[in-house]
Design an enzyme around this catalytic site. Sequence first.
Site, short mmCIF file in Angstrom:
data_model
loop_
_atom_site.label_atom_id
_atom_site.label_comp_id
_atom_site.label_asym_id
_atom_site.label_seq_id
_atom_site.Cartn_x
_atom_site.Cartn_y
_atom_site.Cartn_z
N ARG A 1 52.74 43.42 60.06
CA ARG A 1 51.86 42.26 60.19
C ARG A 1 50.48 42.67 60.71
NH1 ARG A 1 55.88 38.20 63.30
NH2 ARG A 1 56.55 40.20 64.17
N CYS B 1 50.36 39.96 67.21
CA CYS B 1 49.92 39.23 68.41
C CYS B 1 48.43 39.22 68.69
CB CYS B 1 50.61 39.81 69.64
SG CYS B 1 52.34 39.38 69.69
C1 UDX Z 1 51.26 43.75 71.96
C2 UDX Z 1 51.27 43.83 73.50
O1 UDX Z 1 51.12 45.20 73.89
C3 UDX Z 1 52.58 43.25 74.04
O2 UDX Z 1 52.55 43.24 75.46
C4 UDX Z 1 52.75 41.84 73.51
O3 UDX Z 1 54.00 41.32 73.94
C5 UDX Z 1 52.69 41.81 72.00
O4 UDX Z 1 51.47 42.41 71.55
P1 UDX Z 1 52.36 45.15 70.00
O5 UDX Z 1 51.43 44.40 69.11
O6 UDX Z 1 53.79 45.22 69.64
O7 UDX Z 1 52.31 44.59 71.48
O8 UDX Z 1 51.86 46.68 70.08
P2 UDX Z 1 50.71 47.42 70.92
O9 UDX Z 1 51.29 48.69 71.40
O10 UDX Z 1 50.05 46.58 71.90
O11 UDX Z 1 49.67 47.82 69.78
C6 UDX Z 1 48.89 46.86 69.09
C7 UDX Z 1 47.91 47.56 68.17
O12 UDX Z 1 46.90 48.25 68.88
C8 UDX Z 1 48.55 48.60 67.24
O13 UDX Z 1 48.00 48.50 65.96
C9 UDX Z 1 48.18 49.90 67.91
O14 UDX Z 1 48.16 50.98 67.00
C10 UDX Z 1 46.79 49.59 68.43
N1 UDX Z 1 46.36 50.43 69.56
C11 UDX Z 1 47.06 50.43 70.72
C12 UDX Z 1 45.22 51.22 69.43
O15 UDX Z 1 44.57 51.22 68.39
N2 UDX Z 1 44.82 51.98 70.50
C13 UDX Z 1 45.50 52.01 71.68
O16 UDX Z 1 45.06 52.72 72.60
C14 UDX Z 1 46.65 51.20 71.80
P1 ADP Z 2 58.39 37.03 66.31
O1 ADP Z 2 57.65 38.31 66.08
O2 ADP Z 2 57.63 36.05 67.15
O3 ADP Z 2 59.79 37.23 66.80
P2 ADP Z 2 59.40 36.56 63.62
O4 ADP Z 2 58.66 35.99 62.45
O5 ADP Z 2 59.85 37.98 63.58
O6 ADP Z 2 58.47 36.28 64.89
O7 ADP Z 2 60.69 35.64 63.93
C1 ADP Z 2 60.71 34.28 64.02
C2 ADP Z 2 62.00 33.76 63.40
O8 ADP Z 2 62.11 32.36 63.67
C3 ADP Z 2 62.12 33.90 61.88
O9 ADP Z 2 63.26 34.66 61.55
C4 ADP Z 2 62.21 32.43 61.37
O10 ADP Z 2 63.10 32.29 60.26
C5 ADP Z 2 62.77 31.72 62.59
N1 ADP Z 2 62.51 30.26 62.60
C6 ADP Z 2 61.34 29.62 62.41
N2 ADP Z 2 61.48 28.28 62.55
C7 ADP Z 2 62.79 28.05 62.84
C8 ADP Z 2 63.56 26.87 63.12
N3 ADP Z 2 63.01 25.65 63.12
N4 ADP Z 2 64.88 27.01 63.37
C9 ADP Z 2 65.44 28.24 63.39
N5 ADP Z 2 64.76 29.39 63.16
C10 ADP Z 2 63.46 29.31 62.88
#
Ligand code: UDX
Ligand code: ADP
Length: 459
Positions: free
Chosen positions: A343, A273
Amino acid sequence: MKITNICCIGAGYVGGPTMAVIAKKNPHIKVTIVDINAERIAAWNDEDVSKLPIYEPGLAEIVKETRGKNLFFSTEIDKAINASEMIFISVNTPTKTYGKGKGMAADLKYVELCARNIAEVAKSDKIVVEKSTLPVRTAQAIKSILDNTGNGVKYSILSNPEFLAEGTAIEDLLNPDRVLIGGESEDAIESLANVYGSWVSQDRILRTNVWSSELSKLTANAFLAQRISSINAISELCEKTEANVGEVARAIGMDSRIGSKFLNASIGFGGSCFQKDILNLVYIARSYGLNEVADYWEQVIILNDHQKRRFSDNLISTLYNTVSGKKIAMLGWAFKKDTNDTRESAAIYVADHLLSEQAHIAVYDPKVSEERTQLDLNYLNTRSEEENKDLVKTYSDPYEAAKDAHAIAIMTEWDEFKAFDWQKIYDGMKKPAFIFDGRNILDQKEMEAIGFEYSSIGK
Ligand code: UDX
Ligand code: ADP
């Protein structure tokens, strides 16, 4: 509209856990998660819940409880669309890798395909919910597709961004700080609010217009990522001035205006993200001619890249300016603990850099497969798949991974690393034995007492 059937398109890290919790908390609603990836759906349907395609603490239990009762995983997308009153779009929106906006803008082709799919098959009115993180004003594009290629069916579009963090997804879903619903139609908003209302109190369910909701999601991620880049910037200054970034973080975190969370200096943030959403924000700002705004947020990414690079540069210079032919054990490959998601993990970029310096890499991660590690490196296209296979080995035993290594690099903050027998690891390594603690999880004094040359971030 009374909701009895929900369809979620996309069985990924967002769709899977979110729908599992919605199903658990709404036994009267039938929830069907569909995906074009048949292998993924088969994994979600595996008898053995330890084989689910994503690992999240608490998820397997909920899937076990609800699957086959009111939670279903299927590849029959059209059928599920038709049977539902409410459709969540939870597909991936990666950064574009081609054409206009390459490397910056979000690629909306999967979202658009979903909208077209819905428009083609729907026979009754639908509430369409954007769950994927989308650029502000995407709802307009979805609406236009639905209204122009549909067959007289009425659609209400809602934006309902997901704020869960991986590793704590179930906890975050069960006890959200807030649920955000953006939309025009009050009826549609209340239908969705009722679904969440089964377990979230109404005062935590925010209703806004669609555009605020879409932009809030990007902004939340940008602010969170910015905090990490801010503390990481200070970590470099700490290393030059004998300040300790942990002490600085504690001191500033006690200021209630700043708050103590998200101040852990690290090798840099990863995950699907933060980078994607900030690049997207920068792209949108630039497309409106807001260059100062764009530059401001872009710096968060620049600093994050710098932090990853700095970590590997420091490792190389400490190992007498060369890692050529040396075994480096990397503990952790996931972008954070308690997930198998890799990722944008910093480990990938650090490994790639070390490999370009001819290092041999041994990876141990409790949840990430060898196949995933190789795919991540091959995706960068820096060298051939054969070379990656030759130079990077994956181990299921951390002590084997560390055996004869010149250095250990801690990439993920898995709890189990703290409990390792570090004396045993030390005994098996080449001397001097170095630890580069990219997550500041080990005790410096303890490590030095064993004999390690220990360095961490911001100390
Ligand atoms: C993030 C947002 O927190 C969440 O609200 C949104 O929906 C998706 O993106 P996520 O990416 O799953 O969630 O994990 P997060 O806990 O935010 O960590 C992101 C990255 O930052 C990780 O690599 C983590 O190790 C790093 N991180 C986090 C730090 O390096 N330091 C910190 O203090 C916190
Ligand atoms: P996120 O972290 O946002 O959930 P992911 O990559 O883990 O993203 O999941 C997205 C999912 O959506 C994948 O499993 C992919 O196969 C599916 N997907 C993408 N395009 C379509 C589509 N047109 N119809 C149905 N499934 C789809």
